[in-house]
Design a protein around this motif. Structure first.
Motif, PDB file in Angstrom:
ATOM      1  N   MET A   1       0.847  -1.191   0.000  1.00 53.26           N
ATOM      2  CA  MET A   1       0.000   0.000   0.000  1.00 53.26           C
ATOM      3  C   MET A   1       0.882   1.240   0.000  1.00 53.26           C
ATOM      4  SD  MET A   1      -3.263  -0.521  -0.034  1.00 53.26           S
ATOM      5  CE  MET A   1      -3.917   0.947   0.720  1.00 53.26           C
ATOM      6  N   PRO A   2       0.465   2.265  -0.750  1.00 48.59           N
ATOM      7  CA  PRO A   2       1.225   3.522  -0.721  1.00 48.59           C
ATOM      8  C   PRO A   2       1.195   4.144   0.669  1.00 48.59           C
ATOM      9  CG  PRO A   2      -0.248   3.422  -2.608  1.00 48.59           C
ATOM     10  CD  PRO A   2      -0.623   2.281  -1.725  1.00 48.59           C
ATOM     11  N   GLU A   3       2.256   4.860   1.006  1.00 50.78           N
ATOM     12  CA  GLU A   3       2.327   5.551   2.282  1.00 50.78           C
ATOM     13  C   GLU A   3       1.325   6.699   2.318  1.00 50.78           C
ATOM     14  OE1 GLU A   3       6.264   6.872   2.983  1.00 50.78           O
ATOM     15  OE2 GLU A   3       7.178   5.019   2.269  1.00 50.78           O
ATOM     16  N   ARG A   4       0.963   7.096   3.510  1.00 56.23           N
ATOM     17  CA  ARG A   4       0.144   8.283   3.675  1.00 56.23           C
ATOM     18  C   ARG A   4       1.052   9.473   3.919  1.00 56.23           C
ATOM     19  NH1 ARG A   4      -4.113   8.899   1.471  1.00 56.23           N
ATOM     20  NH2 ARG A   4      -4.608  10.617   2.927  1.00 56.23           N
ATOM     21  N   PRO A   5       0.758  10.610   3.308  1.00 60.65           N
ATOM     22  CA  PRO A   5       1.568  11.812   3.547  1.00 60.65           C
ATOM     23  C   PRO A   5       1.492  12.214   5.004  1.00 60.65           C
ATOM     24  CG  PRO A   5       0.165  12.051   1.610  1.00 60.65           C
ATOM     25  CD  PRO A   5      -0.294  10.818   2.311  1.00 60.65           C
ATOM     26  N   PRO A   6       2.470  13.004   5.479  1.00 59.83           N
ATOM     27  CA  PRO A   6       2.488  13.418   6.898  1.00 59.83           C
ATOM     28  C   PRO A   6       1.300  14.293   7.270  1.00 59.83           C
ATOM     29  CG  PRO A   6       4.161  14.595   5.625  1.00 59.83           C
ATOM     30  CD  PRO A   6       3.638  13.521   4.735  1.00 59.83           C
ATOM     31  N   PHE A   7       0.669  14.943   6.299  1.00 56.21           N
ATOM     32  CA  PHE A   7      -0.523  15.743   6.564  1.00 56.21           C
ATOM     33  C   PHE A   7      -1.644  15.246   5.655  1.00 56.21           C
ATOM     34  CE2 PHE A   7       2.927  18.423   7.943  1.00 56.21           C
ATOM     35  CZ  PHE A   7       2.438  18.997   9.102  1.00 56.21           C
ATOM     36  N   PRO A   8      -2.866  15.297   6.123  1.00 54.81           N
ATOM     37  CA  PRO A   8      -3.969  14.842   5.264  1.00 54.81           C
ATOM     38  C   PRO A   8      -4.198  15.812   4.118  1.00 54.81           C
ATOM     39  CG  PRO A   8      -4.827  15.812   7.281  1.00 54.81           C
ATOM     40  CD  PRO A   8      -3.343  15.732   7.449  1.00 54.81           C
TER      41      PRO A   8
ATOM     42  N   LEU B   1       6.893   9.380  -5.673  1.00 49.72           N
ATOM     43  CA  LEU B   1       7.299  10.777  -5.638  1.00 49.72           C
ATOM     44  C   LEU B   1       8.797  10.801  -5.317  1.00 49.72           C
ATOM     45  CD1 LEU B   1       6.792  13.864  -5.520  1.00 49.72           C
ATOM     46  CD2 LEU B   1       6.239  13.586  -3.107  1.00 49.72           C
ATOM     47  N   VAL B   2       9.577  11.416  -6.197  1.00 48.97           N
ATOM     48  CA  VAL B   2      11.033  11.351  -6.088  1.00 48.97           C
ATOM     49  C   VAL B   2      11.589  12.766  -6.012  1.00 48.97           C
ATOM     50  CG1 VAL B   2      13.176  10.507  -7.130  1.00 48.97           C
ATOM     51  CG2 VAL B   2      11.051   9.208  -7.417  1.00 48.97           C
ATOM     52  N   ILE B   3      12.529  12.976  -5.090  1.00 50.44           N
ATOM     53  CA  ILE B   3      13.257  14.240  -4.973  1.00 50.44           C
ATOM     54  C   ILE B   3      14.701  13.989  -5.394  1.00 50.44           C
ATOM     55  CG2 ILE B   3      13.861  16.174  -3.497  1.00 50.44           C
ATOM     56  CD1 ILE B   3      10.844  15.727  -3.867  1.00 50.44           C
ATOM     57  N   TRP B   4      15.170  14.728  -6.400  1.00 48.96           N
ATOM     58  CA  TRP B   4      16.485  14.521  -6.984  1.00 48.96           C
ATOM     59  C   TRP B   4      17.419  15.673  -6.629  1.00 48.96           C
ATOM     60  CZ3 TRP B   4      16.879  10.230 -10.386  1.00 48.96           C
ATOM     61  CH2 TRP B   4      15.668   9.701 -10.856  1.00 48.96           C
ATOM     62  N   ASP B   5      18.717  15.350  -6.544  1.00 48.21           N
ATOM     63  CA  ASP B   5      19.766  16.353  -6.447  1.00 48.21           C
ATOM     64  C   ASP B   5      20.156  16.745  -7.871  1.00 48.21           C
ATOM     65  OD1 ASP B   5      22.067  17.858  -6.182  1.00 48.21           O
ATOM     66  OD2 ASP B   5      22.985  16.553  -4.685  1.00 48.21           O
TER      67      ASP B   5
ATOM     68  N   PHE C   1       9.307   8.665  -2.093  1.00 47.19           N
ATOM     69  CA  PHE C   1       8.091   8.405  -1.328  1.00 47.19           C
ATOM     70  C   PHE C   1       7.118   7.580  -2.176  1.00 47.19           C
ATOM     71  CE2 PHE C   1       9.822  12.560  -0.265  1.00 47.19           C
ATOM     72  CZ  PHE C   1       9.981  12.476   1.113  1.00 47.19           C
ATOM     73  N   ASN C   2       6.259   6.843  -1.463  1.00 44.75           N
ATOM     74  CA  ASN C   2       5.248   6.029  -2.134  1.00 44.75           C
ATOM     75  C   ASN C   2       3.870   6.610  -1.820  1.00 44.75           C
ATOM     76  OD1 ASN C   2       3.930   2.691  -1.883  1.00 44.75           O
ATOM     77  ND2 ASN C   2       4.261   3.900  -3.706  1.00 44.75           N
ATOM     78  N   TYR C   3       3.519   7.721  -2.528  1.00 45.28           N
ATOM     79  CA  TYR C   3       2.241   8.391  -2.323  1.00 45.28           C
ATOM     80  C   TYR C   3       1.373   8.159  -3.556  1.00 45.28           C
ATOM     81  CZ  TYR C   3       4.695  10.943   1.393  1.00 45.28           C
ATOM     82  OH  TYR C   3       5.417  11.284   2.497  1.00 45.28           O
ATOM     83  N   GLU C   4       0.097   7.965  -3.344  1.00 48.14           N
ATOM     84  CA  GLU C   4      -0.744   7.493  -4.433  1.00 48.14           C
ATOM     85  C   GLU C   4      -1.427   8.617  -5.210  1.00 48.14           C
ATOM     86  OE1 GLU C   4      -4.536   6.533  -1.427  1.00 48.14           O
ATOM     87  OE2 GLU C   4      -3.794   5.022  -2.818  1.00 48.14           O
ATOM     88  N   LYS C   5      -1.591   8.332  -6.512  1.00 55.75           N
ATOM     89  CA  LYS C   5      -2.438   9.105  -7.434  1.00 55.75           C
ATOM     90  C   LYS C   5      -2.032  10.576  -7.579  1.00 55.75           C
ATOM     91  CE  LYS C   5      -6.354   6.025  -6.667  1.00 55.75           C
ATOM     92  NZ  LYS C   5      -7.776   5.883  -6.252  1.00 55.75           N
ATOM     93  N   ILE C   6      -0.732  10.863  -7.484  1.00 53.59           N
ATOM     94  CA  ILE C   6      -0.263  12.240  -7.687  1.00 53.59           C
ATOM     95  C   ILE C   6      -0.302  12.558  -9.177  1.00 53.59           C
ATOM     96  CG2 ILE C   6       1.704  13.805  -7.476  1.00 53.59           C
ATOM     97  CD1 ILE C   6       2.581  12.285  -5.025  1.00 53.59           C
ATOM     98  N   ILE C   7      -0.840  13.724  -9.532  1.00 51.57           N
ATOM     99  CA  ILE C   7      -0.871  14.111 -10.943  1.00 51.57           C
ATOM    100  C   ILE C   7      -0.194  15.453 -11.205  1.00 51.57           C
ATOM    101  CG2 ILE C   7      -2.889  12.757 -11.578  1.00 51.57           C
ATOM    102  CD1 ILE C   7      -4.590  15.226 -11.218  1.00 51.57           C
ATOM    103  N   ASN C   8      -0.025  16.306 -10.182  1.00 57.63           N
ATOM    104  CA  ASN C   8       0.683  17.579 -10.360  1.00 57.63           C
ATOM    105  C   ASN C   8       1.436  17.914  -9.087  1.00 57.63           C
ATOM    106  OD1 ASN C   8      -0.006  19.013 -13.028  1.00 57.63           O
ATOM    107  ND2 ASN C   8      -1.990  18.238 -12.335  1.00 57.63           N
TER     108      ASN C   8
END
Length: 839
Positions: free
Chosen positions: A1-8, A256-260, A270-277
């Motif tokens: 299951m994807p992780e839940r973000p720290p805030f709803p 969701l990936v943060i790159w240098d 991060f494994n957060y679901e259904k991100i589109i923007n």
């Protein structure tokens, strides 16, 4: 299951595609989607957002100002609304098909709109009747983005091609197209092909079909660094941090990936679901945001927890990730006291700071905060320039960098191109071409030939990182800089050998590198950063060494026993150094020309330079020095074997080519060679300044000297034809005479070694010159008796001394009924026969 973000997530829209964008001041986050409303979230405020209640349904695009928002909708409308009230200000434009994207120019004056129609509309916000339409793309445009300066508009087409438009011109034009990078996507697909501009404006990132992120430099269209290996699904969104140090990407596999940016490595995943923007807060706050296909918006304060990551976000601007950054080369030139390019950018008004070209605009230091009130920033949020002192201050008290410096020509290797991405040509000529690819830990070099029956292509791994090469019919010469304690290397590889060891390797002394190299059929030549000219035999036996008088060195070329060197000489009135050349006979240890001026002329009108620059130096196939300058003029050196008699003669001005007369073609030419009395080059289009891959085709142009003759308008077409024929023959006469002079110089230089065919060639060319003069005489006779004086002058130019050509000239005058002219010609013939001269 994807992780839940720290805030709803915060409900923003009904389930469906949801779009977001920050206002330019970073105080508001605008969110819109398929509902008939939009929301404005205030930065740092967790209370209810402002509601824009009366927007159109099915919003597919958002562009935000500080106090307004522009929404593009499914019904084909693009409307501007006030924020936070939501009142409709104006309908900007309407299309018959759904809107797919809108982009607001950085100055907020123009709105670019794409839809399912086959055109882009650019609307003036302040006068909506002013609309520019772009139609260079054959399919609908899915995404539009302006670069940070507003100079370019990138359009991602559904056919998989990126169209870059130059929009600051009076009429926006297509600057270049980039194919093979983005995926073919329909306008309604959730995957992205958007060009996301890096904050420095020199490059953009876009998603590839292989689910990597490719960086493209806009000026040359070259592929730069790649962010790869983190996504297994189609990428849905990309966003640079405000300073370009971080890149965020989301994909359909809930990643969701943060790159240098500097290293292209993953900092966080991060494994957060259904991100589109996704988007960062655009003024450096540690706030990250995204929307989902469920209509939620996530606003995450203190998103980065690691102190090292936070320093990247809060730090200074980071440049776009290039393989070989042009700014690094400029920095090396300044810090290493190497030559600066002729016509470098002008100094700042009142503060002649020579580091401006390196440091860039003051906006790059906006991250400095005056948190202790010490005056680091002025009232406008900019650095004050008080630390520089007054522009007219005492010189001894000023930094040495503030002292005026002459503009000198940087060194270059003839036939080599600059880096574009990780590739460059080391040499391009009529034999073949040498190119290299930067593989980070090493280079790979490929040598290919046009005649593969005579030569065999080869390819090798290059740990020395050769950055210069020469290629001729006998071998290939390479040069590498010093690196990691290893000396600079000169390496020669013959095409054929009869011994076990086939190559020659020369190590230069410590601290010395080759600025440019040359290869003839007998010698290897290297002009070094110590301004030495070093000459070896082909297999490494040193023959000559001398120091150039005009320094710093610019370039060199070799042919047979001759070496031509070019260096920076005295400074002219315009502040640019004059280029000086010398031609030396290595075998005889003699100078043919010693420190003479290289004739370049003034710079083209569209250039910021005061003086034209040297683009190429090479020897023709028969052994005559040639140059090609930034004005597009090809010149050859005549009488160069006689000291003090050399002259630079223009053989072709490419700006005057017939193919450019209609003004529809915008192209330049990359010089390759002069052979068979033709100029061989590569045609550059689309704003390119150098050839790129795949291998370009060669084009050849006949010589056409810029001989001026005014064509007077006559009363009928026949008079126009006579004038045009006269102009053509005059040019042919000057050109044939020049080529005759080059052959004559060669024969005289060879002396007794001249072959019978070479001597015969002179007689043949003299006859060709006389034939042209007889044709020109006929044109003058057709013009009438009033042209008799010029006709008689033409007769005096005849090369033939036997009298046959003069007799033919008299017959031409008689044929046209010019009896007085015929008598004068016969009188002239008698005087010449009696040895009374041509007077």
């Amino acid at each position: 299951m994807p992780e839940r973000p720290p805030f709803p997530g915060r409900p923003a829209q009904p389930p469906g595609a949801t779009y977001l964008q920050y206002s330019p001041d970073g105080q508001r986050l605008l969110v819109a989607g398929i509902g008939n409303f939009a929301r404005s979230f205030r930065t740092g405020d967790n209370s209810e957002p402002d509601l824009l209640p009366e927007t159109h349904e099915e919003t597919f695009a958002v562009a935000s100002g500080n106090d307004y928002v522009i929404l593009g909708c499914e019904d084909g409308t693009v409307c501007e609304y006030e924020v936070p009230s939501g009142d409709l200000k104006q309908l900007l434009v309407r299309t018959t098909l759904p809107i797919r994207d809108v982009a607001l120019s950085p100055d907020e004056n123009w709105v670019a709109v794409s839809s399912d129609e086959l055109e882009i509309k650019i609307v003036d916000r302040h006068d909506i009747e002013q609309i520019t339409i772009l139609r260079d793309h054959p399919k609908p445009i899915k995404h539009l983005t302006y670069d940070p300066s507003g100079k370019y508009l990138a359009a991602s087409c559904t056919n998989g091609i990126i169209y870059i438009y130059a929009v600051t011109l009076p009429e926006p034009t297509l600057f270049r197209t980039i194919d093979g990078i983005i995926k073919r996507l329909e306008t309604a697909e959730s995957a992205t092909s958007r060009c996301v501009w890096h904050p420095d404006g020199r490059a953009f990132a876009c998603a590839t079909p292989t689910r990597d992120i490719q960086v493209i430099s806009v000026e040359d269209g070259a592929q730069q660094r790649v962010f790869s290996g983190a996504h297994n699904g189609d990428i849905t969104s990309l966003a640079w941090s405000h300073n370009g140090a971080l890149l965020a990407s989301s994909s359909a596999d809930d990643q969701l990936v943060i790159w240098d940016t500097k290293t292209q490595t993953v900092l966080k995943q991060f494994n957060y679901e259904k991100i589109i923007n996704v988007t960062w807060q655009n003024h450096g706050e540690n706030i990250f945001n995204w929307t989902t296909s469920q209509g939620e918006v996530f606003i995450i304060p203190n998103f980065l927890k690691d102190e090292a990551h936070l320093r990247l976000l809060k730090g200074p601007k980071v440049r776009a990730p290039f393989f070989h950054d042009p700014l690094d080369e400029k920095a090396a030139a300044i810090n290493g006291r190497k030559p600066l390019v002729n016509g470098q950018s002008k100094q700042r008004d009142g503060t002649p700071d020579s580091l401006d070209a390196l440091l860039g605009p003051e906006e790059e230091f906006d991250w400095i905060e005056d948190d202790d009130g010490a005056g680091y920033l002025n009232e406008n949020g900019k650095r004050p320039n008080g630390h520089l002192g007054e522009a007219g201050g005492h010189l001894p008290k000023r930094n040495r960098q503030d002292i005026w410096q002459p503009q000198v020509h940087e060194p270059f290797q003839p036939g080599a191109t600059p880096w574009r991405g990780n590739r460059k040509y080391l040499s391009l000529n009529l034999i073949g071409f040498v190119w290299t690819v930067d593989q980070d830990t090493h280079n790979t070099v490929t040598v290919e030939f046009y005649d593969r029956e005579l030569y065999r292509d080869f390819h090798f791994t290059d740990p020395f990182r050769y950055d210069k090469a020469c290629l001729n019919e006998f071998g290939t010469l390479f040069a590498s800089p010093a690196k990691d304690g290893q000396p600079a290397v000169i390496f020669y590889r013959p095409h054929e050998t009869w011994t076990a060891r086939s190559d020659s390797r020369i190590n230069l002394p410590e601290g010395e590198e080759a600025s440019c190299i040359a290869l003839s059929t007998r010698y290897i030549v290297a002009v070094t950063n110590k301004n030495y000219v070093r000459v070896w035999t082909l297999f490494g036996t040193p023959v000559r060494i001398w120091r150039m008088k005009s320094t710093p060195a610019v370039t060199c070329a070799a042919w047979g026993d001759y070496v031509m060197t070019v260096g920076n000489g005295p400074v002219g009135a315009d502040g640019c150094t004059q280029l000086m050349y010398s031609i030396d006979d290595v075998r005889r240890d003699e100078s043919c020309q010693n420190e003479d001026v290289l004739a370049l002329g003034t710079a083209p009108p569209e250039s910021d330079d005061e003086e034209a620059s040297l683009k190429a130096l090479f020897w023709s196939d028969v052994g005559d020095p040639c140059i090609y300058d930034s004005n597009g003029v090809l010149l050859s050196l005549v009488h160069w074997r006689t000291p003090g008699q050399a002259k630079w003669v223009p053989l072709l001005d490419t700006r005057l080519l017939d193919r450019l007369k209609d003004g529809k073609k915008e192209e330049t030419y990359w010089p390759v060679a002069v052979a068979a009395e033709r100029f061989h080059c590569i045609i550059l289009k689309g704003g390119d300044k150098s050839p790129y891959f795949p291998r370009p085709l060669l084009t050849e142009f006949d010589f056409h000297m810029p001989v001026c003759r005014g064509v007077e308008k006559g009363e009928d077409d026949e008079e126009e034809t006579n004038a045009a024929a006269g102009a053509r023959l005059e040019e042919a006469f000057v050109r044939a005479s020049t080529l005759l002079g080059l052959v004559d110089d060669l024969v005289q230089g060879l002396g007794e070694k001249a072959t019978h065919s070479q001597k015969t060639e002179i007689l043949k060319r003299e006859i060709d010159v006389d034939k042209i003069l007889l044709q020109l005489l006929a044109v003058e006779c057709r013009e009438g008796d009033d042209r008799g004086m010029k006709a008689l002058e033409i007769v005096a130019l005849l090369k033939d001394r036997s009298g046959k050509m003069v007799e033919a000239a008299a017959k031409v005058a008689g044929r046209w009924g010019r009896t007085m002219l015929e008598d004068k010609i016969r009188e002239y013939a008698e005087r010449r026969l009696m040895g009374l001269g041509d007077d």
